[in-house]
Design a protein around this motif. Structure first.
Motif, PDB file in Angstrom:
ATOM      1  N   VAL A  71      -8.660 -40.816 -56.647  1.00  0.00           N
ATOM      2  CA  VAL A  71      -7.911 -39.700 -57.217  1.00  0.00           C
ATOM      3  C   VAL A  71      -7.880 -39.734 -58.744  1.00  0.00           C
ATOM      4  CG1 VAL A  71      -6.531 -39.293 -55.176  1.00  0.00           C
ATOM      5  CG2 VAL A  71      -5.681 -40.839 -56.893  1.00  0.00           C
ATOM      6  N   VAL A  72      -7.585 -40.905 -59.333  1.00  0.00           N
ATOM      7  CA  VAL A  72      -7.359 -40.917 -60.786  1.00  0.00           C
ATOM      8  C   VAL A  72      -8.662 -40.681 -61.552  1.00  0.00           C
ATOM      9  CG1 VAL A  72      -6.665 -42.382 -62.707  1.00  0.00           C
ATOM     10  CG2 VAL A  72      -5.254 -42.268 -60.674  1.00  0.00           C
ATOM     11  N   VAL A  73      -9.751 -41.345 -61.115  1.00  0.00           N
ATOM     12  CA  VAL A  73     -11.022 -41.129 -61.810  1.00  0.00           C
ATOM     13  C   VAL A  73     -11.437 -39.666 -61.675  1.00  0.00           C
ATOM     14  CG1 VAL A  73     -13.454 -41.754 -61.865  1.00  0.00           C
ATOM     15  CG2 VAL A  73     -11.747 -43.511 -61.520  1.00  0.00           C
ATOM     16  N   LYS A  74     -11.196 -39.095 -60.496  1.00  0.00           N
ATOM     17  CA  LYS A  74     -11.584 -37.709 -60.281  1.00  0.00           C
ATOM     18  C   LYS A  74     -10.775 -36.756 -61.149  1.00  0.00           C
ATOM     19  CE  LYS A  74     -13.871 -36.744 -56.974  1.00  0.00           C
ATOM     20  NZ  LYS A  74     -14.578 -36.598 -55.729  1.00  0.00           N
ATOM     21  N   VAL A  75      -9.466 -36.969 -61.206  1.00  0.00           N
ATOM     22  CA  VAL A  75      -8.622 -36.096 -62.033  1.00  0.00           C
ATOM     23  C   VAL A  75      -9.073 -36.171 -63.492  1.00  0.00           C
ATOM     24  CG1 VAL A  75      -6.297 -35.722 -62.913  1.00  0.00           C
ATOM     25  CG2 VAL A  75      -6.617 -36.292 -60.520  1.00  0.00           C
ATOM     26  N   ALA A  76      -9.281 -37.409 -63.987  1.00  0.00           N
ATOM     27  CA  ALA A  76      -9.628 -37.575 -65.404  1.00  0.00           C
ATOM     28  C   ALA A  76     -10.979 -36.944 -65.711  1.00  0.00           C
ATOM     29  CB  ALA A  76      -9.634 -39.054 -65.760  1.00  0.00           C
ATOM     30  N   ALA A  77     -11.971 -37.214 -64.850  1.00  0.00           N
ATOM     31  CA  ALA A  77     -13.311 -36.709 -65.144  1.00  0.00           C
ATOM     32  C   ALA A  77     -13.360 -35.190 -65.014  1.00  0.00           C
ATOM     33  CB  ALA A  77     -14.323 -37.361 -64.201  1.00  0.00           C
ATOM     34  N   THR A  86      -4.111 -45.037 -68.519  1.00  0.00           N
ATOM     35  CA  THR A  86      -4.070 -44.682 -69.948  1.00  0.00           C
ATOM     36  C   THR A  86      -5.367 -44.007 -70.366  1.00  0.00           C
ATOM     37  OG1 THR A  86      -2.781 -46.698 -70.267  1.00  0.00           O
ATOM     38  CG2 THR A  86      -3.612 -45.607 -72.235  1.00  0.00           C
ATOM     39  N   GLY A  87      -6.493 -44.608 -69.954  1.00  0.00           N
ATOM     40  CA  GLY A  87      -7.784 -44.009 -70.275  1.00  0.00           C
ATOM     41  C   GLY A  87      -7.913 -42.618 -69.692  1.00  0.00           C
ATOM     42  N   GLY A  88      -7.447 -42.458 -68.461  1.00  0.00           N
ATOM     43  CA  GLY A  88      -7.523 -41.150 -67.813  1.00  0.00           C
ATOM     44  C   GLY A  88      -6.718 -40.109 -68.572  1.00  0.00           C
ATOM     45  N   ILE A  89      -5.523 -40.503 -69.032  1.00  0.00           N
ATOM     46  CA  ILE A  89      -4.686 -39.555 -69.775  1.00  0.00           C
ATOM     47  C   ILE A  89      -5.359 -39.181 -71.095  1.00  0.00           C
ATOM     48  CG2 ILE A  89      -2.490 -39.392 -71.022  1.00  0.00           C
ATOM     49  CD1 ILE A  89      -1.190 -40.785 -68.701  1.00  0.00           C
ATOM     50  N   ILE A 115      -2.242 -37.767 -62.797  1.00  0.00           N
ATOM     51  CA  ILE A 115      -2.704 -39.149 -62.943  1.00  0.00           C
ATOM     52  C   ILE A 115      -1.544 -40.114 -62.745  1.00  0.00           C
ATOM     53  CG2 ILE A 115      -3.505 -40.821 -64.674  1.00  0.00           C
ATOM     54  CD1 ILE A 115      -5.357 -38.660 -65.739  1.00  0.00           C
ATOM     55  N   LEU A 116      -0.379 -39.775 -63.324  1.00  0.00           N
ATOM     56  CA  LEU A 116       0.772 -40.666 -63.200  1.00  0.00           C
ATOM     57  C   LEU A 116       1.242 -40.739 -61.758  1.00  0.00           C
ATOM     58  CD1 LEU A 116       2.639 -39.605 -66.451  1.00  0.00           C
ATOM     59  CD2 LEU A 116       1.546 -41.785 -65.999  1.00  0.00           C
TER      60      LEU A 116
END
Lengths: 487, 109
Positions: A248-254, A119-122, A85-86
């Motif tokens: 990418v970030v939404v996908k990684v987090a979800a 932050t939310g994703g983490i 995510i970072l």
């Protein structure tokens, strides 16, 4: 390390806290002097500092343990996903650095929103219970809703924001109802207790319905078919740096959250939930790949390609959720996906150069002769997304297919292999246009050195992960582990 | 004296509310009404959380209270969604003086 009296260990949540502080700093500075680059600089610093903490968690996860009781889980998988995510956020900040050129980020709230979303994703990938998961999901989603509607006055942009918001809120409501039903069936919100309660006896209809609603809610976020319709529309309508970020970030987090739920809250004794997931994966593989065949714009094509990749990731989650494959498979794939997908959107951003129609296949014709550097990078990204060895995407798809075979989903694995053949067609169409078609006109690309750096870094990541796949695998899995494609 | 209403009745009511909200999202044309339907679904979840907390009352205070506490979390989530969602709605309405979701179909190619 700072250990407050009640035993709360701050090491585990340090990456999220650092990003929160950076976001607040950038917001406050933005009220003093409205300068997008100032926000971007604070964002890059904050991301670098957060990455130090995340890598520390990754190298030494046991030392920090589970913070907040069991609700904030620090292990190889969650720390690895936080790093992904970072990395994705860092590249997205570079991509939106020269904001006035692309008409995004010209207001000081832009970069703080990116940081809040990260932050939310983490929080989502570290979640050990549904409460942290829901809070992380909403922090991520609300920021991304605002970002995707960033271009006010541009109809496509506003529509993208509206659509994403209404469908996202709908999905969140379904997920929350599923959580409520799961609580009704098991009396718990944390994944470990839910898993134990479900494994103890035959789960009733309440638990199954709750699980199904949770799966649908998360399925929206990871864009499983048939809940994928928003993805191509929103990817097209949102500003390209935002699309790059959210893809990418939404996908990684979800997927991080889905991986945790599937492996801990849904025990192997409840096969019906795995079966539901398997049906979604099969649909996603078919719909994503066939949909991408029909697109003539790069952003829409990449939108459907994101759906197709959700199918492969779903395969890996399915196997890992049953405990028959390592969760590292999913983590490995998601970092590779971060590099190659964000890279492809970064090149698209440069080539579009503020022209809303500039991603059509005609715009790519002759790029190889006029801008060979960009064309080589785009070729790398597309070939990697298609799964050509020795690029990162090849190992991602190969690991996912192998995980499916290991877990006994042979028919799904064969479907995934067939889908990979179809995928070659729609990716190579753009590669052919770049190298073998004449340019109808002079090609102007956006004059942004920072965005070029983002392209270069993403290309380096895509190649490096392909050439040295073991490095990242061993970091996540634990020292000494090696990536093996054949048993 | 009245008999207390059993928890299962509340759960059934919340299921009905949730279904009404879902139907509203799928059939309504106005973005405001779609959004209101989503709020109905969220409150259905809240109602069922409270009902289930009642059902788990015998399992100890920690189990029962956790359900009631999550209601506050969901309320906060719903409030935050209203803030962001209405912001986007206002931005669009300013531009075209309509919140009909059928007008939102230009992105499709």
């Amino acid at each position: 390390m700072i250990v407050p009296p009640d035993g709360l260990v701050l090491g585990g949540i340090a990456p999220a806290l650092t990003l929160l502080v950076a976001a607040a700093t950038a917001l406050i500075l933005g009220t003093v002097r409205a300068d997008a680059r100032q926000g971007g600089a604070v964002a890059l610093l904050g991301l670098a500092a957060a990455a130090v903490f995340a890598v520390r968690n990754l190298v030494d996860p046991g030392a920090h343990g589970a913070t907040f009781g069991v609700q904030w889980v620090v292990d190889g998988a969650s720390a690895g996903l936080a790093v992904a995510i970072l990395v994705g956020t860092f590249l997205a900040v570079l991509l939106s650095w020269d904001a006035p050129v692309a008409r995004v980020g010209d207001r000081p709230e832009f970069h703080p929103l990116l940081l809040l979303a990260a932050t939310g994703g983490i929080a989502m990938v570290h979640a050990g219970d549904f409460v942290v998961l829901l809070l992380g999901l909403e922090i991520l989603s609300l920021s991304v809703y605002a970002l995707s509607a960033w271009r006010t006055g541009v109809r496509e942009g506003e529509e993208a924001g509206m659509k994403y918001f209404l469908l996202g809120a709908f999905a969140s409501a379904i997920l929350i109802y599923g959580v409520a039903l799961t609580y009704g069936a098991t009396g718990a919100f944390d994944f470990a207790s839910i898993g134990a309660a479900l494994a103890a006896g035959a789960p009733g209809p309440l638990a199954l319905l709750g699980g199904a609603f949770v799966l649908v809610g998360l399925g929206f976020k990871v864009s499983f078919a048939p809940f994928h319709q928003w993805a191509p529309d929103v990817y097209t309508g949102a500003p390209t740096p935002v699309t790059a970020f959210m893809s990418v970030v939404v996908k990684v987090a979800a997927f991080g959250a889905l991986l945790r739920v599937a492996s801990e809250a849904w025990p192997a004794t409840v096969p019906s939930l795995d079966l539901m997931l398997a049906i979604l994966v099969a649909l996603t593989l078919v719909v994503g790949n066939l949909g991408a065949l029909l697109q003539s714009g790069a952003k829409r094509m990449l939108g459907y390609s994101a759906v197709a990749h959700a199918g492969y990731l779903g395969l890996a989650v399915l196997a890992a959720g049953q405990g028959l494959a390592s969760p590292t498979t999913v983590v490995w794939y998601l970092l590779a996906y971060t590099f190659m997908n964000l890279g492809a959107f970064a090149v698209t951003h440069l080539v579009m150069h503020d022209d809303p129609q500039g991603d059509r296949i005609e715009a790519w014709q002759g790029l190889g002769a006029r801008k060979p550097g960009l064309a080589i990078a785009m070729t790398l990204f597309l070939f990697s997304l298609a799964g050509f060895p020795p690029l990162a995407g090849f190992f991602g798809k190969a690991l996912a297919v192998r995980a499916a075979f290991d877990a006994g989903w042979s028919s799904l694995a064969v479907l995934a292999l067939l889908a990979a053949v179809v995928a070659v067609v729609y990716y190579t169409r753009f590669v052919f246009a770049m190298w073998f078609a004449r340019a109808p006109r002079a090609i102007e690309v956006a004059p942004s050195d920072a965005a070029r750096w983002a392209v270069g870094l993403a290309a380096a990541g895509t190649v490096a992960m392909g050439l040295f796949p073991d490095v990242w695998y061993a970091l996540v899995e634990g020292a000494g582990a090696a990536l093996a494609l054949v048993p | 004296m009245f008999e207390p209403v059993p928890p299962s009745y509340w759960v059934a009511l919340s299921a009905a509310l949730f279904a009404a909200g879902a139907v509203g999202v799928l059939t309504r044309r106005s973005a405001i009404l779609v959004f209101l339907s989503v709020e109905l679904m969220l409150n259905a979840a809240n109602l069922s959380l409270v009902a289930f907390a009642n059902r788990w009352a015998d399992a100890g205070a920690a189990v029962a209270m956790s359900g009631q506490t999550v209601v506050f979390v969901v309320l906060a989530i719903a409030a935050a969604e209203v803030a962001v969602g209405l912001g986007i709605l206002v931005a669009i309405f300013r531009d075209r003086a309509s919140t009909d979701v059928d007008v939102l179909s230009e992105v499709r190619s």
